[in-house]
Design a protein around this motif. Structure first.
Motif, PDB file in Angstrom:
ATOM      1  N   ASP A 147       0.843  -1.213   0.000  1.00 33.46           N
ATOM      2  CA  ASP A 147       0.000   0.000   0.000  1.00 33.46           C
ATOM      3  C   ASP A 147       0.873   1.257   0.000  1.00 33.46           C
ATOM      4  O   ASP A 147       0.619   2.211  -0.735  1.00 33.46           O
ATOM      5  N   HIS A 183      -1.811  -3.349  -8.585  1.00 25.26           N
ATOM      6  CA  HIS A 183      -2.219  -3.134  -7.200  1.00 25.26           C
ATOM      7  C   HIS A 183      -2.448  -1.645  -7.029  1.00 25.26           C
ATOM      8  O   HIS A 183      -1.567  -0.840  -7.339  1.00 25.26           O
ATOM      9  N   ASN A 184      -3.655  -1.297  -6.574  1.00 30.03           N
ATOM     10  CA  ASN A 184      -3.918   0.120  -6.291  1.00 30.03           C
ATOM     11  C   ASN A 184      -3.663   1.004  -7.517  1.00 30.03           C
ATOM     12  O   ASN A 184      -3.174   2.121  -7.411  1.00 30.03           O
ATOM     13  N   THR A 192       2.732   1.593  -3.480  1.00 34.33           N
ATOM     14  CA  THR A 192       1.881   1.997  -4.608  1.00 34.33           C
ATOM     15  C   THR A 192       1.320   3.405  -4.374  1.00 34.33           C
ATOM     16  O   THR A 192       1.152   4.167  -5.328  1.00 34.33           O
ATOM     17  N   GLY A 193       1.080   3.748  -3.107  1.00 33.96           N
ATOM     18  CA  GLY A 193       0.627   5.117  -2.799  1.00 33.96           C
ATOM     19  C   GLY A 193       1.698   6.124  -3.217  1.00 33.96           C
ATOM     20  O   GLY A 193       1.417   7.164  -3.830  1.00 33.96           O
TER      21      GLY A 193
END
Ligand SMILES: Nc1ncnc2c1ncn2[C@@H]1O[C@H](COP(=O)(O)OP(=O)(O)OP(=O)(O)O)[C@@H](O)[C@H]1O
Length: 417
Positions: free
Chosen positions: A107, A156-157, A110-111
């Protein structure tokens, strides 16, 4: 992958084919694999065209982690690659620490990539990691999907995660690091035999003399990935032939479903459950096998927040009432993530599941040709305790209900995993 030294730089470069991103992120833990990845990608792309960025997650779980992140930053700086340390501020809750740390890491990374407009993030998983994954999955008697191991790329994301080292062994990377005088950290948990992965790594050393080398396992994974792709294609064709979407549910023709090869019918049902529940992972195997049997034999099943019901000719996969009974939204807003209900006077109204009680207040629900269990999990308009409308169950009163997930989306989802 033995004997002759391979040109791993060219191998890594070939993973990108011609579709080069303008910005490429690199996840650098400070360990050998990702340090080699950092340098190899620099070798491949420093001469222009692709702007490189690096990041390290400091989970705050080991005292040395901050120094390691700093060293990774220094290595990136020497290559003129901008680097950021991402801290796991929330820290772990109770439960599986490794899983939580992994989830947080993906998370955070990818953020970070999204904030910097980086569409692709490279990870340093190697052929050895792939071999370990495949062997662990063999121990769980996995099928084709499990044995295809880690994907070369996945999303992802909204960020593409790419593993350009999946064909390169850890030993080759160590040789690369040593021959280029690049330093790295050894994670002490790599030697901790409490971890399954560490025990599997040791078992692989025992298997290598039998020809079961990491390279062979990695090849098995690639073969299985191809087989999975073929199976997905046939699931897609089968779905187009026997499935449709109605009242927010996936509906299958039972006669045709029964004639499918069991691998295809199983996969189709797994995908239907996943699409209805929105879950990233498939339902657990044993309850899933029971659900497939129920589908074939005209029974019913409940799993993963969904319900499977059969009629004389059809199989319906829908949300389970209990998993949506707490969902409340205002008219016009999304309900259960995918429904919208709109129409007349909204004053004092809220949207909740129809439920058994609501269904009894819809005299014409049978005319819709939808099983009661499916309708119970559809949205209805309530004014206090009073039912104002239930469009899916034939009590429209000027209101309509629509699902965002179309039939085409369901079909497309069958090819997108
Ligand atoms: N702390 C970290 N910061 C940045 N990247 C990391 C970090 N830890 C792991 N990575 C990235 O993930 C790759 C794989 O590392 P490792 O096998 O430890 O991770 P993992 O995410 O646990 O793997 P898996 O996805 O199989 O669980 C590394 O090569 C690196 O690219």
């Amino acid at each position: 992958m033995t004997g002759v030294r391979r040109d791993i730089r060219s191998l890594v470069r070939s993973q990108f084919r011609s579709a080069l991103p303008d910005r490429l992120g690199i996840a650098v833990s400070g360990g050998g694999d990702s340090m080699a990845l950092l340098h190899l990608l620099h070798d491949c792309f420093a001469s222009g065209g692709v702007e490189l960025f690096a990041a390290t997650v400091d989970h705050g779980l080991r005292p040395e982690a901050a120094a390691e992140a700093e060293a990774a930053g220094a290595a990136a700086a020497r290559l003129c690659i901008s680097h950021e340390v991402l801290r796991w501020e929330d820290g772990p809750q109770e439960g599986n620490l490794q899983n939580q740390a992994r989830q947080a890491r993906y998370d955070l990374l990818t953020g970070w990539a999204r904030r910097h407009g980086i569409p692709v993030l490279a990870l340093g998983h190697t052929a050895d990691d792939q071999a370990e994954t495949v062997l662990m999955r063999m121990a769980r008697a996995s099928g084709v999907t499990g044995l295809s191991g880690m994907a070369e790329r996945r999303t992802h994301n909204g960020v593409t995660l790419l593993r350009p080292l999946l064909d390169v062994t850890r030993r080759e990377l160590r040789e690369y690091l040593e021959s280029h005088g690049i330093a790295w950290f050894e994670d002490p948990s790599n030697e901790d035999s409490r971890f399954e992965r560490v025990r599997v790594r040791r078992a692989l050393e025992e298997l290598a003399p039998l020809g079961l080398t990491p390279a062979v396992f990695a090849r098995i994974a690639r073969n299985m990935a191809k087989a999975r792709e073929a199976l997905d294609w046939y699931v897609f064709l089968a779905a187009r032939d026997l499935a449709h979407v109605q009242a927010g549910a996936v509906v299958l023709c039972q006669r045709k479903f029964r004639t499918l090869p069991s691998e295809i019918s199983h996969r189709l049902l797994v995908r239907a459950f996943q699409w209805i529940s929105g879950a990233a992972y498939p339902p657990r195997r044993v309850p899933m096998e029971k659900a497939v049997l129920a589908a074939r034999n005209g029974g019913s099943a409940t799993l993963a927040g969904c319900r499977l019901v059969t009629t004389s000719k059809q199989i319906w996969i829908c949300r389970e009432f209990n998993s949506v009974r707490g969902e409340v939204s205002l008219p016009g807003q999304a309900w259960d993530g995918k429904w919208k209900i709109y129409g007349g006077d909204v004053k004092g109204c809220e949207v909740r599941a129809l439920g058994q009680n609501g269904l009894q207040l819809c005299p014409d629900w049978r005319a819709a040709g939808v099983p009661g269990a499916v309708l119970q999990a559809t949205p209805a308009l309530w004014r206090g305790g009073e039912l104002a409308a239930a469009p899916a169950a034939g009590l429209a009163n000027g209101w309509s209900a629509e699902t965002a997930g179309s039939e085409e989306e369901f079909f497309a989802s069958l090819l997108s995993h």
